[in-house]
Design an enzyme around this catalytic site. Structure first.
Site, PDB file in Angstrom:
ATOM      1  N   TYR A   1       0.862  -1.187   0.000  1.00 30.29           N
ATOM      2  CA  TYR A   1       0.000   0.000   0.000  1.00 30.29           C
ATOM      3  C   TYR A   1       0.894   1.231   0.000  1.00 30.29           C
ATOM      4  O   TYR A   1       1.475   1.598   1.010  1.00 30.29           O
ATOM      5  CB  TYR A   1      -0.894   0.036   1.244  1.00 30.29           C
ATOM      6  CG  TYR A   1      -1.951  -1.042   1.328  1.00 30.29           C
ATOM      7  CD1 TYR A   1      -2.191  -1.927   0.289  1.00 30.29           C
ATOM      8  CD2 TYR A   1      -2.710  -1.172   2.484  1.00 30.29           C
ATOM      9  CE1 TYR A   1      -3.166  -2.914   0.402  1.00 30.29           C
ATOM     10  CE2 TYR A   1      -3.693  -2.147   2.596  1.00 30.29           C
ATOM     11  CZ  TYR A   1      -3.908  -3.012   1.561  1.00 30.29           C
ATOM     12  OH  TYR A   1      -4.875  -3.988   1.680  1.00 30.29           O
TER      13      TYR A   1
ATOM     14  N   THR B   1     -22.645   1.707   0.682  1.00 27.79           N
ATOM     15  CA  THR B   1     -22.975   3.011   1.262  1.00 27.79           C
ATOM     16  C   THR B   1     -23.967   3.748   0.362  1.00 27.79           C
ATOM     17  O   THR B   1     -24.556   4.741   0.764  1.00 27.79           O
ATOM     18  CB  THR B   1     -21.714   3.884   1.435  1.00 27.79           C
ATOM     19  OG1 THR B   1     -21.157   4.173   0.147  1.00 27.79           O
ATOM     20  CG2 THR B   1     -20.682   3.174   2.298  1.00 27.79           C
TER      21      THR B   1
END
Length: 285
Positions: A63, A216
């Site tokens: 990452y 969401t």
């Protein structure tokens, strides 16, 4: 009547953690490449998570690459007692959304050593093999991690993106404390793997617990109805459902926003009824 939910899990049988943690993919840029915002903003999110009682920080060496681990150390070292830091190795990132597997024993050892340095740790609580390298025998890849464990550099071994059969084969070679596969309200393709984890007491860290943001925004009638009943967002209900669905599910949604972090963590306070849980169970049809 609400369903009782145990908010904790003993990783590897000896590391207690709160099941709702924080993933660090949201602290780096698109495609897991470079920074997302300022380092100060990322540190704020990490510290806020621990202040709210999060005890699982889930990161990976690719990452950034390397950036997320550096941010974890900058924000949280020296680590609070009881904080579990998990990272991953076995993948080399070469650009945004560009990567390749690298599972030779010498590569895995070098990656683990680099993660130890960036995280400022002598031992990593949970070290996950990010992908099995098809060009390297499984026994050699897991053997390298077992050696690192015997040397005290890894406490527990985890696997990322595996099948139930691969987990069975791995368990014949080494103890496995966790797996990490996609799993959420709408994606339950790893149901067989989850059942095996429940049988063996293995943590299942679902990635994309909010469906890369889809949950969401989800407008399914059942999800929006349950959210309305609780005065909650659909994302909060999706996370609460994971906590209710299986005692081994330990979601760690990522975010770069303190407000979104608070919203996610508040999902642990939502107690679904058996009727609501059954209603949500039917969404994946």
């Amino acid at each position: 009547m609400s369903v009782d939910v145990d908010e904790t899990f003993a990783l590897g049988g000896d590391l207690p953690l709160r099941r709702l943690g924080l993933g660090t993919g949201g602290l780096v840029g698109a495609g897991y490449w470079g920074p997302r915002g300022s380092r100060a903003e990322a540190r704020t999110v990490l510290r806020a998570a621990v202040e709210r009682g999060v005890t699982l920080i889930d990161t990976a060496d690719n990452y950034g690459p390397g950036l997320a681990e550096e941010l974890v150390a900058e924000a949280l070292h020296p680590y609070a007692e009881g904080l579990v830091v998990s990272t991953k190795g076995g993948v080399v990132r070469t650009g945004p959304d560009q990567w390749h597997v690298a599972g030779r024993p010498q590569e895995l050892r070098a990656m683990c050593e680099a993660s130890l340095s960036r995280l400022r740790l002598d031992r990593i609580d949970l070290y996950q093999l990010h992908r099995f390298d098809p060009a390297v025998p499984m026994a050699e890849q897991l053997g390298a991690l077992a050696e690192l464990r015997a040397e005290g550099k890894i406490r527990h071994i985890g696997l990322n993106t595996v099948t139930a059969q691969q987990l069975r084969e791995a368990l014949a070679l080494v103890p496995v404390a966790s797996v990490q596969n996609p799993y959420n309200l709408l994606d339950r393709t790893s149901a067989e793997l989850l059942a095996l984890c429940e049988e063996r007491g293995i943590a299942f860290l679902p990635y994309y617990p909010l469906g890369s943001g889809a949950l969401t925004r989800e407008s399914a009638a059942a999800l929006t109805a349950v959210a309305a009943e609780h005065g909650a967002s659909t994302g909060q209900i999706a996370l609460a459902w994971l906590l209710h669905h299986s005692p081994v599910l330990c979601p760690s949604p990522g975010t770069g926003s303190p407000a979104h972090l608070a919203e996610n963590l508040d999902a642990a306070t939502i107690h679904l009824t058996a009727r609501e849980t059954a209603l949500l169970d039917g969404l994946a049809g």
